[in-house]
Design an enzyme around this catalytic site. Sequence first.
Site: not given
Length: 124
Positions: A1-2
């Site tokens: 989950m950047p």
Amino acid sequence: MPILKVQIVQGRSAQQKQALLTKVSQAVVDSIGAPLPSVRVMLTEIPAENVIVAGELGKDAALVMAMLISGRTEEKKAALIAAVSRAVHESIDISEQDVRVIVRDVPNTDMGMAGGVTAKSAGR
């Protein structure tokens, strides 16, 4: 989950900001293989009088802070830095010399996911 936090000097059009958000999101997908639905990009504009670069007050510049779940290789991080820098340059015409990208690894126990669970609990 950047998660990416982008800071730029004020003065861009809505179209330029939209291009910036879109290109940076795609740069993350292309460089580290993150699925687009997991990418988050937030944009903050800074007044020119609140920026100084190399002694020049109000100089156009960009700072990108990228927070990633730990575990990516140095090569993947280098690819992300290059792709994001290029995306900023291409979308809002800031020299890549004035773009900085900082990558921070976040342990999977310290990253919250949808539903309020940690990334570790979500199997990441």
